[in-house]
Design an enzyme around this catalytic site. Sequence first.
Site, mmCIF file in Angstrom:
data_model
loop_
_atom_site.group_PDB
_atom_site.id
_atom_site.type_symbol
_atom_site.label_atom_id
_atom_site.label_comp_id
_atom_site.label_asym_id
_atom_site.label_seq_id
_atom_site.Cartn_x
_atom_site.Cartn_y
_atom_site.Cartn_z
ATOM 1 N N GLY A 1 0.789 -1.225 0.000
ATOM 2 C CA GLY A 1 0.000 0.000 0.000
ATOM 3 C C GLY A 1 0.820 1.273 0.000
ATOM 4 O O GLY A 1 1.864 1.380 -0.667
ATOM 5 N N ILE A 2 0.353 2.263 0.769
ATOM 6 C CA ILE A 2 1.007 3.566 0.784
ATOM 7 C C ILE A 2 2.421 3.454 1.333
ATOM 8 O O ILE A 2 3.345 4.104 0.844
ATOM 9 C CB ILE A 2 0.197 4.583 1.619
ATOM 10 C CG1 ILE A 2 -1.243 4.667 1.117
ATOM 11 C CG2 ILE A 2 0.827 5.970 1.535
ATOM 12 C CD1 ILE A 2 -2.141 5.558 1.965
ATOM 13 N N CYS B 1 8.791 -6.172 12.037
ATOM 14 C CA CYS B 1 8.636 -5.306 13.208
ATOM 15 C C CYS B 1 7.172 -5.185 13.598
ATOM 16 O O CYS B 1 6.311 -4.890 12.765
ATOM 17 C CB CYS B 1 9.197 -3.915 12.920
ATOM 18 S SG CYS B 1 9.067 -2.798 14.335
ATOM 19 N N ASP B 2 6.904 -5.406 14.877
ATOM 20 C CA ASP B 2 5.604 -5.137 15.481
ATOM 21 C C ASP B 2 5.755 -3.842 16.266
ATOM 22 O O ASP B 2 6.431 -3.809 17.300
ATOM 23 C CB ASP B 2 5.213 -6.294 16.403
ATOM 24 C CG ASP B 2 3.916 -6.035 17.166
ATOM 25 O OD1 ASP B 2 3.349 -4.932 17.036
ATOM 26 O OD2 ASP B 2 3.482 -6.943 17.901
ATOM 27 N N ASN C 1 4.422 5.195 9.555
ATOM 28 C CA ASN C 1 3.274 4.954 8.685
ATOM 29 C C ASN C 1 2.382 3.808 9.169
ATOM 30 O O ASN C 1 1.203 3.768 8.841
ATOM 31 C CB ASN C 1 3.782 4.670 7.267
ATOM 32 C CG ASN C 1 2.684 4.184 6.342
ATOM 33 O OD1 ASN C 1 1.799 4.954 5.958
ATOM 34 N ND2 ASN C 1 2.701 2.900 5.996
ATOM 35 N N SER D 1 -4.128 12.155 9.469
ATOM 36 C CA SER D 1 -5.241 12.038 8.532
ATOM 37 C C SER D 1 -5.972 13.366 8.461
ATOM 38 O O SER D 1 -6.120 14.061 9.471
ATOM 39 C CB SER D 1 -6.214 10.948 9.002
ATOM 40 O OG SER D 1 -7.438 11.019 8.294
ATOM 41 N N TYR E 1 -10.387 5.633 15.036
ATOM 42 C CA TYR E 1 -9.334 5.970 14.073
ATOM 43 C C TYR E 1 -9.039 7.475 14.083
ATOM 44 O O TYR E 1 -7.879 7.895 14.175
ATOM 45 C CB TYR E 1 -9.737 5.527 12.660
ATOM 46 C CG TYR E 1 -8.772 5.991 11.598
ATOM 47 C CD1 TYR E 1 -7.554 5.342 11.422
ATOM 48 C CD2 TYR E 1 -9.059 7.093 10.793
ATOM 49 C CE1 TYR E 1 -6.643 5.779 10.467
ATOM 50 C CE2 TYR E 1 -8.159 7.523 9.832
ATOM 51 C CZ TYR E 1 -6.961 6.866 9.675
ATOM 52 O OH TYR E 1 -6.064 7.313 8.728
ATOM 53 N N LYS F 1 -5.550 9.559 15.208
ATOM 54 C CA LYS F 1 -4.795 10.447 14.331
ATOM 55 C C LYS F 1 -4.722 11.867 14.888
ATOM 56 O O LYS F 1 -3.756 12.600 14.638
ATOM 57 C CB LYS F 1 -5.385 10.427 12.921
ATOM 58 C CG LYS F 1 -5.198 9.079 12.214
ATOM 59 C CD LYS F 1 -3.736 8.668 12.165
ATOM 60 C CE LYS F 1 -3.487 7.443 11.326
ATOM 61 N NZ LYS F 1 -2.045 7.091 11.269
ATOM 62 N N PRO G 1 -2.848 12.601 5.027
ATOM 63 C CA PRO G 1 -3.543 12.292 3.781
ATOM 64 C C PRO G 1 -5.061 12.346 3.952
ATOM 65 O O PRO G 1 -5.587 12.203 5.065
ATOM 66 C CB PRO G 1 -3.117 10.848 3.471
ATOM 67 C CG PRO G 1 -1.966 10.554 4.394
ATOM 68 C CD PRO G 1 -2.182 11.422 5.591
#
Length: 255
Positions: free
Chosen positions: A20-21, A63-64, A91, A146, A159, A163, A189
Amino acid sequence: MSGGARLKGRVAVITGAAQGIGAEYARALAAEGAAVVVADIQDAEPVARAINEAGGKALAVACDVTDSESVGRMVADTLQHFGKLDILVNNAALFGKLSRKPFDQIESDEWDRMMAVNVRGAFECVKAAVPAMRRQQYGKIVNIASGTVFKGQTMLLHYVTSKGAIVAMSRSLARELGNDGIRVNTLAPGLVMSENVLNNPEWAGAASQNTVNTRAIKRDSVPEDMCGTLIYLCAPDSDFVTGQVLVVDGGAVMH
């Protein structure tokens, strides 16, 4: 790799970069000359391999971000492999596979998971990366928020709240790290048609079109739309910029 060299000699860690991004961010920074660490809880090897085969430099690391020991190993692997750490792009986040629901239908466990990944994950990564940046008195941290923070958004309270916390965290970190030569900024974004969003029926049809209708530039957003701003925030061009939020959403939010 084709591209410029604005990040030549820099080493960048991008979390959540297996797809993805995040994968697009990794490719974009590599194309500008950065050595990139493609970090993800999922298999990031295909993205790193493609960057290396294209002539870039990349290392895949499992990585977690909610596990401080895992994050510590990611930074240690970065330093062992590339010798330093200049750029951190936080990200990794839960979004693309989310189900939209009224706030009173969000279970407490789902709320806690959102905060653990989206907020504490960024905190853990900054905490682990800053010592290496402090040693060289230079660093760039880009946290991903966001545009929903600035306009409010129904059906995604956990969510949007997470953000909003990222914006606040970035501003406070910018104050705390300025004397260390570390810049902390936020890229926000709008709705981006990433792989997970495209595959999520929640964003099909009217849901995504309603978002497009709020924009000054009326089209879908794709991951590549974010990369110019990300490169700017990682490059020397923005060395006198810190504590700022850049919204990249086609003009849905103007602030």
